[in-house]
Design an enzyme around this catalytic site. Structure first.
Site, PDB file in Angstrom:
ATOM      1  NE  ARG A  46       8.414   6.745  -3.334  1.00 22.26           N
ATOM      2  CZ  ARG A  46       7.808   6.051  -2.381  1.00 22.26           C
ATOM      3  NH1 ARG A  46       7.867   6.494  -1.132  1.00 22.26           N
ATOM      4  NH2 ARG A  46       7.164   4.952  -2.654  1.00 22.26           N
ATOM      5  CE  LYS A 211       0.160  -8.722   6.643  1.00 24.27           C
ATOM      6  NZ  LYS A 211      -0.802  -7.862   7.380  1.00 24.27           N
ATOM      7  N   GLY A 361       8.140   0.982  -4.724  1.00 23.30           N
ATOM      8  CA  GLY A 361       8.168   0.490  -3.351  1.00 23.30           C
ATOM      9  C   GLY A 361       9.486  -0.171  -2.970  1.00 23.30           C
ATOM     10  N   GLY A 385       2.210   1.047  -4.696  1.00 21.06           N
ATOM     11  CA  GLY A 385       0.765   0.856  -4.545  1.00 21.06           C
ATOM     12  C   GLY A 385      -0.008   1.332  -5.758  1.00 21.06           C
TER      13      GLY A 385
END
Length: 404
Positions: A46, A211, A361, A385
């Site tokens: 990043r 999830k 991510g 995200g």
């Protein structure tokens, strides 16, 4: 449509002017090394991503003030989340020291911003050490934004990883200063448009992670557009349960089983699930593990990776693709015994005759951790995200602010 870009700002001239740059320096640290000021960055991707913007401003004579968040402190200073090690690394990458302020809008930040010379770079302490950064209350957030904006003449957003947050530095500051989009933000938006508005077919999406609930909205948004949706990672076990299989001690969202059953019915064979998994006695690199059919996971074991037959199945689906979007690892790639699934699928993606996007991510971290060739992918996003919310069709507050 974004109104003005970094090129526009450079064309107007920035020599001697203070430019406030929102970067995403939320880098991971080595968990086995000291934390805080002596922390060791484990992936500086990043920081590298924002370098072109910082170098362009520095070389044009701007006085550059960089701001970023790190982790999730509770609106107050926390030594564990200091950006001090990032300032050191940023200086190494830039080839010149980066001044570091011990606060965001306090006495040290004001003094160091005021003392900047042309071409110098200053990094403020973690934005989230101030409750105004993430406040839900508009007035609290606006007050903090006003203090940040007071230090500069212009604002540049090059933090794609934060544009989905309605935070002071992302949403409120651009309303107070002439604002511009950095090259990283522009590139990310262009790439995501490419895979959402008119992707070349066959279009394959690979989703992993923990999830189903985290990815449900993006699954629903993408399912009508894709030829194949490959599901691995912890989320695959809820789908396997929906097929009637027992999943042992594997990660499972009981309340999502019905939803997964509906998605499988709607997809009519386009959702591809693992056919074998690596099942271990516990979540540990030293645990006893065996590869078993996905329909026969022992009751006392948990799945921590997809197996070799699944890698082959996924690679077969990926092979003909002209567009691939990948978000989420296939297993616990940080632990060597459970990294093969992620590596195998990633390598299959690098071989397509088309355009591939790694959706930020953990997927981006996996590419670097596993030593894969970054240039073999079409684009590696800096915002997991943000990428997902863009694909869902949501309005991203940071982009909205740049469009005003």
């Amino acid at each position: 449509m974004i109104l003005k870009t970094l090129d526009d700002l450079l064309g107007e001239g920035v020599s001697g002017r203070r430019v406030l740059v929102r970067a995403d320096l939320n880098v991971p640290f080595d968990k086995n090394a000291p934390q805080g000021a002596n922390a060791v960055i484990s992936d500086d991707g990043r920081a590298r991503a924002v370098l072109p913007t910082l170098i362009a401003l520095r070389d044009a004579g701007a006085r550059v003030i960089v701001m970023s968040h790190l982790g999730r402190p509770k609106g107050a200073p926390d030594p564990k989340y200091t950006l001090a090690p990032v300032a050191t690394r940023l200086g190494e990458l830039l080839g010149s020291p980066v001044v570091f302020a011990a606060d965001t809008v306090g006495e040290d930040a004001r003094a160091k911003a005021g003392a900047l010379e042309d071409g110098q770079v200053l990094l403020l302490e973690n934005l989230r050490f101030n409750e105004g950064e993430t406040a839900k209350d508009d007035a609290t957030r606006a007050a903090f934004a006003g203090e940040l904006a007071a230090a500069a003449d212009f604002y540049v957003d090059d933090a794609f990883g934060a544009v989905h947050r309605k935070h002071a530095s992302v949403y409120d500051v651009p309303a107070l200063l002439p604002h511009y989009a950095g090259g990283l933000v522009l590139r990310e938006v262009d790439v995501l448009k490419k895979v959402t508005e008119n992707p070349q077919q066959p279009y394959v999406v690979v989703l992993g992670g923990s999830k189903v609930s985290d990815k449900l909205a993006v699954i629903k948004a993408l399912l009508p557009k894709v030829d194949k949706l490959l599901v691995g990672g912890g989320m695959c076990f809820t789908f396997l349960k929906a097929q009637g299989h027992e999943v042992g001690k594997s990660l499972l969202e009981d309340d999502m089983v019905g939803t997964c059953r509906d998605l499988l019915s709607e997809a009519q064979g386009r959702i591809v699930l693992p056919v074998d998994v690596v099942a271990a006695t516990e979540f540990s690199a030293d645990a006893d593990s065996v590869t078993v059919p996905a329909s026969e996971i022992p009751a006392d074991r948990l799945g921590l990776d997809i197996g070799p037959q699944s890698v082959a199945l996924f690679a077969e689906a990926i092979g003909p693709a002209r567009t691939v979007f990948w978000n989420g690892p296939m297993g616990v790639f940080e632990l060597a015994p459970f990294a093969a699934g992620t590596r195998g699928v990633a390598e299959a993606i690098t071989k397509i005759d088309g355009f591939s996007v790694v959706g930020g991510g953990d997927s981006a971290a996996a590419v670097r951790t596993l030593g894969l060739d970054e240039s073999a992918f079409g684009h590696i996003s800096t915002g997991g995200g943000a990428s997902l919310e863009y694909l869902e069709g949501k309005t991203l507050p940071g982009i909205e602010a740049l469009e005003k």
